[in-house]
Design a protein around this motif. Structure first.
Motif, PDB file in Angstrom:
ATOM      1  N   LEU A  49       0.845  -1.108   0.151  1.00 45.17           N
ATOM      2  CA  LEU A  49       0.007   0.182   0.085  1.00 45.17           C
ATOM      3  C   LEU A  49       1.056   1.391  -0.253  1.00 45.17           C
ATOM      4  CD1 LEU A  49      -2.610  -1.214   2.581  1.00 45.17           C
ATOM      5  CD2 LEU A  49      -2.552  -1.455   0.084  1.00 45.17           C
ATOM      6  N   VAL A  50       0.892   1.832  -1.275  1.00 40.45           N
ATOM      7  CA  VAL A  50       1.728   3.172  -1.067  1.00 40.45           C
ATOM      8  C   VAL A  50       0.980   4.603  -1.317  1.00 40.45           C
ATOM      9  CG1 VAL A  50       3.574   4.089  -2.624  1.00 40.45           C
ATOM     10  CG2 VAL A  50       3.291   1.833  -2.405  1.00 40.45           C
ATOM     11  N   PHE A  51       1.257   5.434  -0.529  1.00 44.31           N
ATOM     12  CA  PHE A  51       0.464   6.599  -0.305  1.00 44.31           C
ATOM     13  C   PHE A  51       1.452   7.857  -0.081  1.00 44.31           C
ATOM     14  CE2 PHE A  51       0.002   3.645   3.250  1.00 44.31           C
ATOM     15  CZ  PHE A  51       0.304   4.555   4.279  1.00 44.31           C
ATOM     16  N   ALA A  52       0.648   9.010  -0.298  1.00 44.45           N
ATOM     17  CA  ALA A  52       1.093  10.370   0.141  1.00 44.45           C
ATOM     18  C   ALA A  52       0.754  10.556   1.549  1.00 44.45           C
ATOM     19  CB  ALA A  52       1.139  11.329  -0.775  1.00 44.45           C
ATOM     20  N   THR A  53       1.538  10.882   2.422  1.00 45.07           N
ATOM     21  CA  THR A  53       1.088  11.073   3.982  1.00 45.07           C
ATOM     22  C   THR A  53       1.838  12.348   4.435  1.00 45.07           C
ATOM     23  OG1 THR A  53       0.607  10.152   6.243  1.00 45.07           O
ATOM     24  CG2 THR A  53       3.161   9.566   4.946  1.00 45.07           C
ATOM     25  N   GLY A  54       1.509  12.585   5.843  1.00 45.05           N
ATOM     26  CA  GLY A  54       2.104  13.734   6.476  1.00 45.05           C
ATOM     27  C   GLY A  54       1.218  14.165   7.687  1.00 45.05           C
ATOM     28  N   TYR A  55       1.617  14.997   8.599  1.00 45.64           N
ATOM     29  CA  TYR A  55       1.009  15.545   9.889  1.00 45.64           C
ATOM     30  C   TYR A  55       0.272  16.737   9.488  1.00 45.64           C
ATOM     31  CZ  TYR A  55      -0.041  15.776  14.759  1.00 45.64           C
ATOM     32  OH  TYR A  55      -0.885  15.771  15.925  1.00 45.64           O
ATOM     33  N   CYS A  56      -1.129  16.793   9.963  1.00 40.80           N
ATOM     34  CA  CYS A  56      -1.903  18.290   9.714  1.00 40.80           C
ATOM     35  C   CYS A  56      -1.884  18.473   8.295  1.00 40.80           C
ATOM     36  CB  CYS A  56      -1.307  19.187  10.694  1.00 40.80           C
ATOM     37  SG  CYS A  56      -1.496  18.493  12.658  1.00 40.80           S
ATOM     38  N   ASP A  57      -1.238  19.698   8.142  1.00 38.18           N
ATOM     39  CA  ASP A  57      -1.297  20.356   6.702  1.00 38.18           C
ATOM     40  C   ASP A  57      -0.315  19.971   5.687  1.00 38.18           C
ATOM     41  OD1 ASP A  57      -3.571  21.783   7.420  1.00 38.18           O
ATOM     42  OD2 ASP A  57      -2.492  23.565   7.951  1.00 38.18           O
ATOM     43  N   ALA A  58       0.660  19.024   6.145  1.00 37.22           N
ATOM     44  CA  ALA A  58       1.738  18.848   5.393  1.00 37.22           C
ATOM     45  C   ALA A  58       1.531  17.465   4.737  1.00 37.22           C
ATOM     46  CB  ALA A  58       3.172  18.818   6.383  1.00 37.22           C
ATOM     47  N   LEU A  59       2.187  17.307   3.300  1.00 34.26           N
ATOM     48  CA  LEU A  59       1.860  16.403   2.579  1.00 34.26           C
ATOM     49  C   LEU A  59       3.232  15.961   2.256  1.00 34.26           C
ATOM     50  CD1 LEU A  59      -0.390  13.969   1.778  1.00 34.26           C
ATOM     51  CD2 LEU A  59      -0.671  15.314  -0.164  1.00 34.26           C
ATOM     52  N   ASN A  60       4.324  15.425   2.845  1.00 36.56           N
ATOM     53  CA  ASN A  60       5.606  15.715   2.268  1.00 36.56           C
ATOM     54  C   ASN A  60       6.290  14.094   2.480  1.00 36.56           C
ATOM     55  OD1 ASN A  60       5.161  15.778   5.333  1.00 36.56           O
ATOM     56  ND2 ASN A  60       7.443  15.637   5.444  1.00 36.56           N
ATOM     57  N   GLN A  61       5.357  13.148   2.706  1.00 38.44           N
ATOM     58  CA  GLN A  61       6.151  11.695   2.874  1.00 38.44           C
ATOM     59  C   GLN A  61       5.108  10.806   2.013  1.00 38.44           C
ATOM     60  OE1 GLN A  61       5.406  11.619   7.040  1.00 38.44           O
ATOM     61  NE2 GLN A  61       7.454  12.196   7.489  1.00 38.44           N
ATOM     62  N   ILE A  62       6.267   9.782   1.724  1.00 38.11           N
ATOM     63  CA  ILE A  62       5.575   8.504   1.000  1.00 38.11           C
ATOM     64  C   ILE A  62       5.761   7.341   1.840  1.00 38.11           C
ATOM     65  CG2 ILE A  62       5.860   6.895  -0.869  1.00 38.11           C
ATOM     66  CD1 ILE A  62       4.986   9.618  -1.758  1.00 38.11           C
ATOM     67  N   GLY A  63       4.471   7.005   2.264  1.00 41.24           N
ATOM     68  CA  GLY A  63       4.296   5.805   3.247  1.00 41.24           C
ATOM     69  C   GLY A  63       4.109   4.485   2.402  1.00 41.24           C
ATOM     70  N   PRO A 111      11.309  22.912   7.918  1.00 36.70           N
ATOM     71  CA  PRO A 111      10.480  23.230   9.380  1.00 36.70           C
ATOM     72  C   PRO A 111      11.193  22.771  10.942  1.00 36.70           C
ATOM     73  CG  PRO A 111       9.267  21.346   8.164  1.00 36.70           C
ATOM     74  CD  PRO A 111      10.127  22.021   7.452  1.00 36.70           C
ATOM     75  N   ASP A 112      11.102  23.564  11.750  1.00 35.79           N
ATOM     76  CA  ASP A 112      11.812  23.029  12.922  1.00 35.79           C
ATOM     77  C   ASP A 112      11.069  22.014  13.935  1.00 35.79           C
ATOM     78  OD1 ASP A 112       9.852  24.719  14.107  1.00 35.79           O
ATOM     79  OD2 ASP A 112      11.023  26.104  14.492  1.00 35.79           O
ATOM     80  N   GLY A 113       9.631  21.780  13.342  1.00 36.08           N
ATOM     81  CA  GLY A 113       8.898  20.904  14.113  1.00 36.08           C
ATOM     82  C   GLY A 113       8.177  21.350  15.353  1.00 36.08           C
ATOM     83  N   SER A 114       8.375  22.584  15.772  1.00 34.39           N
ATOM     84  CA  SER A 114       8.060  22.934  16.927  1.00 34.39           C
ATOM     85  C   SER A 114       6.425  23.227  16.852  1.00 34.39           C
ATOM     86  CB  SER A 114       8.436  24.335  17.342  1.00 34.39           C
ATOM     87  OG  SER A 114       8.494  25.373  16.425  1.00 34.39           O
ATOM     88  N   ASP A 115       5.849  23.601  15.604  1.00 39.55           N
ATOM     89  CA  ASP A 115       4.540  23.854  15.453  1.00 39.55           C
ATOM     90  C   ASP A 115       4.162  22.748  14.364  1.00 39.55           C
ATOM     91  OD1 ASP A 115       2.069  24.597  14.785  1.00 39.55           O
ATOM     92  OD2 ASP A 115       2.529  26.564  13.943  1.00 39.55           O
ATOM     93  N   PRO A 116       3.208  21.894  14.892  1.00 36.71           N
ATOM     94  CA  PRO A 116       2.850  20.727  13.822  1.00 36.71           C
ATOM     95  C   PRO A 116       2.042  21.368  12.623  1.00 36.71           C
ATOM     96  CG  PRO A 116       1.618  20.578  15.913  1.00 36.71           C
ATOM     97  CD  PRO A 116       2.747  21.585  16.184  1.00 36.71           C
ATOM     98  N   TYR A 117       1.344  22.573  12.994  1.00 37.10           N
ATOM     99  CA  TYR A 117       0.354  23.028  11.882  1.00 37.10           C
ATOM    100  C   TYR A 117       1.178  24.040  10.838  1.00 37.10           C
ATOM    101  CZ  TYR A 117      -3.324  20.907  14.566  1.00 37.10           C
ATOM    102  OH  TYR A 117      -4.000  20.003  15.215  1.00 37.10           O
ATOM    103  N   GLU A 118       2.581  24.114  11.140  1.00 37.03           N
ATOM    104  CA  GLU A 118       3.212  24.971  10.328  1.00 37.03           C
ATOM    105  C   GLU A 118       3.139  24.574   8.939  1.00 37.03           C
ATOM    106  OE1 GLU A 118       7.689  26.847   9.760  1.00 37.03           O
ATOM    107  OE2 GLU A 118       7.369  25.339  11.600  1.00 37.03           O
ATOM    108  N   ARG A 119       2.945  25.278   7.939  1.00 37.01           N
ATOM    109  CA  ARG A 119       3.151  25.206   6.454  1.00 37.01           C
ATOM    110  C   ARG A 119       4.252  25.722   5.849  1.00 37.01           C
ATOM    111  NH1 ARG A 119      -1.948  25.228   2.560  1.00 37.01           N
ATOM    112  NH2 ARG A 119      -2.531  23.414   3.784  1.00 37.01           N
ATOM    113  N   PRO A 120       5.395  25.125   5.634  1.00 38.58           N
ATOM    114  CA  PRO A 120       6.714  25.802   5.116  1.00 38.58           C
ATOM    115  C   PRO A 120       6.388  26.345   3.783  1.00 38.58           C
ATOM    116  CG  PRO A 120       7.355  23.625   5.766  1.00 38.58           C
ATOM    117  CD  PRO A 120       5.675  23.839   5.667  1.00 38.58           C
ATOM    118  N   GLY A 121       7.170  27.349   3.426  1.00 42.34           N
ATOM    119  CA  GLY A 121       6.974  28.144   2.141  1.00 42.34           C
ATOM    120  C   GLY A 121       7.616  27.142   0.995  1.00 42.34           C
TER     121      GLY A 121
END
Length: 538
Positions: free
Chosen positions: A310-324, A398-408
Motif C-alpha cells: 500500500l503506497v500513499f502520500a502522507t504527512g501530519y496536519c497540513d503537510a503532505l511531504n512523505q511517501i508511506g 521546518p523545525d517541528g515546533s509547530d505541527p500545523y506550520e506550513r513551510p514556504g
C-alpha cells in the motif's frame, strides 16, 4: 578516425593544382560540420564515403545532442553510439501534437490508460467520466455524467483494474468523497457507489474483483481501509458493513492521499534503469530513507513476494511531504475479503449505509520516505516498479515546533522516481516545470514514467517531457493559457502521450515516426470509398 584511404577514393577535379576542400584535414572538416544543422549534416554525409565517415563522428553527434537538449543529455545504457541516441530522442519522443479532443465542458483533472493501451479515461469538473478509444482518429467510446446522474460535484480520479474489465472513479459529492464502480463488460454500467473519507485516498484496485477505499469512523478519530468486491456473477452485496483490513487504521490527523496498491509479483525486476549514470541532483540517503518502525524491510519485502504494497502520500496536519509504504500479506487479505454470492436487484445502484466502526490501534508504515516538500501528484508506473512523484520543495526545513506550520514552497517543481523494489529514491530529479500559485493554494499535477520517458503537468500552460535515463528536458507540450493537471504515457506504446488541463482539451501527442504513420492511416480512413460515411464526409 583515419579516413586516408577514403579520401584517396574521392575524385578530384582535373587540372586543379590549388588547395581545395579535398585537401582539408579531417579535424578542420569536422569543425565545419559542427556549425551545420542536423538536416545539413545528413545532407553532406551523402556526398561521399569520406564525408560520411566524418559525419558519423561521435563527438559531432554528442555536440548536436547537447545543442538540441542541453548538456544534461547522456546516452541511455542500451544505446551504442551518439548517432543512435540522437535518432532515438528525435524520432521516437512523443512531442508532436496529433489530436485535440473537445468533449469536456470544464476543467479536466486526470487521465489514465487501460493496461492494454487501447483505452484511456478522463475526469473533470463537469462531473463526467469519459472513456476514449485510441485509433485513427481517437474516438469517444463511453461517457457518464455523475453530476447529473448521481449528484456529484465533480470527478477527480479514475483507474482500470488489471484486466480492464472494471473502472474505478472517485470524486466529490456534498463535500464528501465518493467512489464508484463501473463495469466495462456490460457496455459501461455503474454498478456500485459509496462514501469515501477522506476523499484524497481516491481508492485503488486490490485485484480484478476487489477495490480498496477509506472509511472514517463515526467518532472521526480514525480512518480504516475497507474492501468492496463483486461475486462470480459480477454482483455487489446490498447490506452489511464494509470489510475492513484488520490492523490497518490511521489516525484522522495523519493525512492519507493518493492511495496505490502494488502487487509484488507484478514488479519488473530486470529494469534498464540501473543507476549507473550520473545525476544532477542527489538526496542525502540518511535524510530521505527512514524506517519508522525499525523493522527489517529486506525481510518483509523479499520473503513476502506474494503480498501487496500500500503506497500513499502522507504527512501530519497540513503537510503532505512523505511517501508511506505498508506491506499487507496475502493471507491477511484472504481473511478479510468476502466471497458471498448475494445478488442485488437489477438496475439498482448499491449505496450502503454503515454502522459504527470502532477505532483500533493505529498501524504505522513499514517504510517512510521524507521528500522535504509538498507532494502534488503520485502515480505508479506501468510496470509497477516505480512511483512517480511530482512535488515542490520546501524553501526552509521546518523545525517541528509547530505541527500545523506550513513551510514556504519553491516555485520550481520536480519529479522524483521511487524504486518500489529497493524503496530508494532514484538519483535524477526531473526539473524545469514551474508553479504559479503560492504556498497556500498549490495545485495537484500528475505525471507518469515509462521505459524511456518521464512526463508531467505543470501550473503553467505546458506539460513537460524528459528523457528518463539522463533527465534532459526533451520538449514542452503546449496547452492554451491554462494549467496542465495531468499527463500519462501509453503503457503499451510509449511514443504516445495524453495531456489534459484547465483548457478543457484532451491533447494526444505522438512521436515523429508514429505521427507520420497516423497521418497515413487517417488519410486512408478519410478517403476510402468503401467506407459507408465516405459520401457524407464529402
Amino acid at each position: 578516425m583515419d579516413t586516408t584511404r577514403l579520401k584517396g577514393l574521392v575524385r578530384r577535379p582535373s587540372g586543379e593544382d590549388d588547395v581545395t576542400v579535398y585537401d582539408l584535414p579531417d579535424s578542420l572538416l569536422l569543425e565545419i560540420f559542427s556549425f551545420l544543422e542536423v538536416k545539413d549534416v545528413l545532407r553532406v554525409t551523402g556526398c561521399c564515403r569520406w564525408w560520411r565517415e566524418i559525419g558519423r563522428d561521435e563527438c559531432l553527434w554528442r555536440n548536436l545532442a547537447y545543442r538540441a537538449w542541453g548538456e544534461d543529455c547522456n546516452k541511455a545504457p542500451f544505446v551504442g553510439t551518439w548517432v543512435e541516441e540522437y535518432r532515438r530522442l528525435y524520432s521516437h519522443s512523443p512531442v508532436i501534437l496529433s489530436e485535440e479532443l473537445v468533449e469536456h465542458t470544464d476543467e479536466i483533472f486526470h487521465v489514465a490508460f487501460s493496461h492494454d493501451g487501447k483505452l484511456f479515461t478522463t475526469t473533470g469538473k463537469d462531473g463526467n467520466v469519459k472513456v476514449w478509444e485510441i485509433g485513427c482518429p481517437t474516438k469517444l467510446k463511453y461517457s457518464y455524467n455523475l453530476k447529473e446522474e448521481a449528484g456529484w460535484n465533480y470527478t477527480r480520479y479514475s483507474a482500470f483494474n488489471q484486466n480492464d474489465t472494471n473502472l474505478l472513479v472517485s470524486g466529490l459529492r456534498f463535500h464528501c468523497g465518493w467512489v464508484a464502480w463501473f463495469s466495462m463488460t456490460d457496455g459501461f454500467t455503474l454498478t456500485w457507489t459509496d462514501v469515501m473519507t477522506p476523499q484524497g485516498i481516491r481508492g485503488a484496485w486490490l485485484s480484478n474483483h476487489h477495490l480498496l477505499y477509506g472509511v472514517q469512523s463515526d467518532t472521526a478519530e480514525a480512518v480504516s481501509l475497507c474492501v468492496e468486491g463483486e461475486d462470480v456473477n459480477g454482483s455487489h452485496t446490498e447490506e452489511g458493513e464494509p470489510q475492513e483490513i484488520q490492523e490497518i487504521n490511521f489516525d484522522v490527523e495523519i493525512r492519507i492521499q493518493f492511495l496505490n496498491v502494488v502487487r509484488r509479483k507484478h514488479m519488473v525486476k530486470n529494469d534498464l534503469n540501473n543507476e549507473s549514470y550520473t545525476s544532477r541532483t542527489q538526496f542525502n540517503s540518511n535524510d530521505v530513507h527512514r524506517n519508522l518502525n525499525h523493522v527489517n524491510n529486506e525481510h518483509i519485502f523479499t520473503n513476502n513476494s506474494c503480498g501487496y504494497l500500500l503506497v500513499f502520500a502522507t504527512g501530519y496536519c497540513d503537510a503532505l511531504n512523505q511517501i508511506g509504504i505498508k506491506f499487507v500479506s496475502k493471507n491477511k487479505l484472504k481473511s478479510t475479503l468476502r466471497h458471498d454470492n448475494n445478488h442485488h436487484r437489477n438496475g439498482v445502484i448499491n449505496e450502503r449505509r454503515r454502522s459504527s466502526i470502532q477505532r483500533k490501534q493505529n498501524a504505522h508504515c513499514d517504510h517512510l520516505i521524507d521528500l522535504h516538500g509538498q507532494i502534488l501528484g503520485v502515480r505508479v508506473s506501468a510496470n509497477s516498479r516505480y512511483l512517480v512523484v511530482n512535488m515542490r520543495a520546501w524553501l526552509e526545513e521546518p523545525d517541528g515546533s509547530d505541527p500545523y506550520e506550513r513551510p514556504g514552497l519553491s516555485k520550481d517543481m520536480e519529479v522524483r522516481l521511487i524504486d518500489l523494489l529497493t524503496l530508494r529514491v532514484q538519483p535524477i530529479a526531473y526539473t524545469g516545470h514551474k508553479a504559479v500559485t503560492d504556498s497556500d493554494s498549490f495545485c495537484f499535477c500528475f505525471g507518469d514514467a515509462n521505459k524511456d520517458f518521464v512526463v508531467c503537468g505543470s501550473e503553467s500552460n505546458q506539460a513537460y517531457l524528459w528523457d528518463r535515463h539522463s533527465g534532459a528536458l526533451l520538449s514542452k507540450l503546449d496547452h492554451l493559457m491554462a494549467g496542465v493537471s495531468a499527463a500519462a504515457i501509453n503503457p503499451v506504446d510509449q511514443e504516445l502521450v495524453v495531456s489534459v488541463g484547465d483548457d478543457q482539451i484532451v491533447k494526444v501527442w505522438r512521436s515523429r515516426v508514429k505521427h507520420k504513420q497516423f497521418k497515413k492511416e487517417k488519410a486512408v480512413v478519410i478517403y476510402n470509398p468503401s467506407d459507408a460515411d465516405y459520401n457524407t464526409r464529402l
